[in-house]
Design an enzyme around this catalytic site. Structure first.
Site, short mmCIF file in Angstrom:
data_model
loop_
_atom_site.label_atom_id
_atom_site.label_comp_id
_atom_site.label_asym_id
_atom_site.label_seq_id
_atom_site.Cartn_x
_atom_site.Cartn_y
_atom_site.Cartn_z
N ASP A 16 -4.95 -4.37 -0.90
CA ASP A 16 -4.43 -3.73 -2.12
C ASP A 16 -5.50 -3.62 -3.21
O ASP A 16 -6.41 -4.45 -3.29
CB ASP A 16 -3.24 -4.56 -2.65
CG ASP A 16 -2.40 -3.77 -3.65
OD1 ASP A 16 -2.47 -2.53 -3.65
OD2 ASP A 16 -1.66 -4.41 -4.42
N ASN A 34 -7.16 -0.48 -4.08
CA ASN A 34 -8.12 0.63 -3.93
C ASN A 34 -8.09 1.57 -5.13
O ASN A 34 -9.13 2.00 -5.63
CB ASN A 34 -7.79 1.46 -2.68
CG ASN A 34 -8.01 0.70 -1.40
OD1 ASN A 34 -8.52 -0.42 -1.42
ND2 ASN A 34 -7.61 1.29 -0.29
N TRP A 73 -9.58 -0.01 -8.28
CA TRP A 73 -11.03 -0.13 -8.09
C TRP A 73 -11.71 1.20 -8.46
O TRP A 73 -12.72 1.22 -9.17
CB TRP A 73 -11.32 -0.48 -6.63
CG TRP A 73 -12.75 -0.73 -6.29
CD1 TRP A 73 -13.43 -1.91 -6.37
CD2 TRP A 73 -13.69 0.25 -5.78
NE1 TRP A 73 -14.74 -1.74 -5.95
CE2 TRP A 73 -14.92 -0.43 -5.58
CE3 TRP A 73 -13.62 1.61 -5.48
CZ2 TRP A 73 -16.05 0.21 -5.08
CZ3 TRP A 73 -14.75 2.25 -4.99
CH2 TRP A 73 -15.95 1.55 -4.81
N HIS A 92 -9.89 4.50 -1.62
CA HIS A 92 -9.49 4.39 -0.20
C HIS A 92 -10.70 4.55 0.70
O HIS A 92 -10.88 3.80 1.66
CB HIS A 92 -8.43 5.44 0.14
CG HIS A 92 -7.16 5.29 -0.65
ND1 HIS A 92 -6.58 4.06 -0.86
CD2 HIS A 92 -6.38 6.20 -1.29
CE1 HIS A 92 -5.48 4.23 -1.59
NE2 HIS A 92 -5.35 5.51 -1.87
N ASN A 109 4.92 4.11 0.82
CA ASN A 109 3.73 4.84 0.38
C ASN A 109 3.86 6.37 0.53
O ASN A 109 3.08 7.12 -0.05
CB ASN A 109 2.47 4.35 1.11
CG ASN A 109 2.00 2.96 0.67
OD1 ASN A 109 1.47 2.19 1.46
ND2 ASN A 109 2.20 2.64 -0.60
N SER A 117 5.74 -6.87 -0.88
CA SER A 117 5.84 -5.41 -0.71
C SER A 117 6.33 -5.01 0.69
O SER A 117 5.75 -4.13 1.34
CB SER A 117 4.48 -4.74 -1.01
OG SER A 117 4.05 -5.06 -2.30
C1 IPE Z 1 1.33 -2.50 -0.17
O1 IPE Z 1 0.59 -2.05 -1.25
C2 IPE Z 1 1.14 -1.56 0.99
C3 IPE Z 1 -0.20 -1.52 1.55
C4 IPE Z 1 -1.22 -2.26 1.21
C5 IPE Z 1 -0.38 -0.57 2.60
P1 IPE Z 1 1.27 -1.19 -2.43
O2 IPE Z 1 0.22 -0.93 -3.42
O3 IPE Z 1 1.96 -0.01 -1.84
O4 IPE Z 1 2.38 -2.20 -2.97
P2 IPE Z 1 3.22 -2.17 -4.33
O5 IPE Z 1 3.97 -0.88 -4.34
O6 IPE Z 1 2.28 -2.27 -5.47
O7 IPE Z 1 4.11 -3.36 -4.24
C1 IPE Z 2 -4.02 -0.18 -1.26
O1 IPE Z 2 -4.54 0.18 -2.51
C2 IPE Z 2 -4.04 0.93 -0.25
C3 IPE Z 2 -2.72 1.46 0.11
C4 IPE Z 2 -1.57 1.07 -0.35
C5 IPE Z 2 -2.70 2.56 1.06
P1 IPE Z 2 -3.64 0.94 -3.56
O2 IPE Z 2 -3.75 2.38 -3.29
O3 IPE Z 2 -2.27 0.40 -3.57
O4 IPE Z 2 -4.38 0.60 -4.92
P2 IPE Z 2 -3.71 0.15 -6.28
O5 IPE Z 2 -2.83 -1.03 -5.96
O6 IPE Z 2 -2.93 1.30 -6.78
O7 IPE Z 2 -4.85 -0.23 -7.15
MG MG Z 3 -1.34 -1.09 -4.57
#
Ligand code: IPE
Ligand code: IPE
Ligand code: MG
Length: 247
Positions: free
Chosen positions: A22, A24, A27, A39, A70, A198
């Site tokens: 989590d 990305n 960052w 990503h 997602n 999550s």
């Molecule tokens: C959880 O991360 C899913 C993955 C890492 C693939 P999310 O970023 O989607 O989670 P929430 O929505 O913040 O709980």
């Molecule tokens: C995790 O990073 C990757 C996926 C859920 C696919 P995020 O995309 O959730 O990054 P944040 O949490 O919004 O920073």
């Molecule tokens: Mg996230």
């Protein structure tokens, strides 16, 4: 880093580690870049953790790559993630084979774009004889989806007489989950500072140790895995018993 690694007790390793990759998006945002840049930069971290886990002797590594929730993200982001998966699998199969790592997947793969599904199935096929570690991608996965699917399977088994209701136990339930071939993870790691599940491995993580790291996923390096393993090894896993009973 080597110093951290040398402190790890090889006789007390989790057999299975589950990871919520989590952070990305945050960052990338910190650098004024679009979320998808994060990503793209998360791929290196996937390589780092896979190599480090295999080297140290972990047998199963499950990475949460895309949840059923997602899909609700902006279309551009979803499409980029699906495309990135295709490219990454194509590019990494060689390294997986060099490292003797077998690719697996859990989740509702039938709903993935056909390009992504094809690349994934090909990657699984081309690494199927590897034996050092299973790298399991959770894709279009959610814990509730898997539990509901298992309930439906078991209800059918019961209706057609394959199982007596009184014989349904934890082992039988587990056999209906998409993780049936993998032991439950002993350690769950989540990056980005968020402390929640999550919808990840709800059944399987019942007694896992959780380690939350304050870094964003693209910054994850081997040393972070070593840190998590040392934290895990410093805990007393009691499984409902008293400390005296354990020692
Ligand atoms: C959880 O991360 C899913 C993955 C890492 C693939 P999310 O970023 O989607 O989670 P929430 O929505 O913040 O709980
Ligand atoms: C995790 O990073 C990757 C996926 C859920 C696919 P995020 O995309 O959730 O990054 P944040 O949490 O919004 O920073
Ligand atoms: Mg996230």
């Amino acid at each position: 880093m080597e110093e951290l690694k040398s402190q790890i007790d090889k006789d007390n390793l989790p057999e299975h580690i589950a990871v919520i990759m989590d952070g990305n998006g945050r960052w990338a945002k910190e650098q004024g870049k679009p979320r998808v840049f994060g990503h793209k930069n998360g791929v290196k971290a996937v390589r780092e953790i896979s190599e480090a886990a295999a080297e140290i002797g972990v047998k199963y590594l499950t990475l949460y790559a895309f949840s059923t929730e997602n899909w609700n993200r902006p279309t551009l982001e979803v499409n980029t993630l699906m495309r990135l998966l295709v490219d990454t699998i194509h590019r990494e199969v060689k390294t997986l084979n060099e490292n003797n790592i077998r690719l697996k997947a859990i989740g509702d793969l039938s709903k993935l774009p056909s390009e992504t599904r094809k690349a994934l199935l090909k990657g699984i096929e081309n690494t199927k004889n590897n034996t050092r570690m299973d790298l399991i991608l959770a894709l279009n996965y959610s814990g509730r989806w898997d539990i509901l699917k298992a309930v439906k399977t078991i209800a059918m088994d019961s209706r057609n007489g394959a199982i007596d209701v009184n014989a349904i136990d934890e082992e039988y339930f587990k056999s209906a989950l998409s993780t049936s071939n993998f032991p439950d993870p002993e350690l769950m790691i989540r990056t980005s500072g968020e402390s929640r599940l999550s919808n990840f491995l709800l059944w399987e993580l019942s007694y896992a140790e959780f380690h939350f790291l304050p870094i964003y996923w693209p910054d994850f390096r081997k040393q972070h895995l070593y840190e998590s393993l040392l934290s895990y090894q410093n805990r007393e896993r009691r499984f409902g018993m008293t400390s005296e009973q354990i020692s």
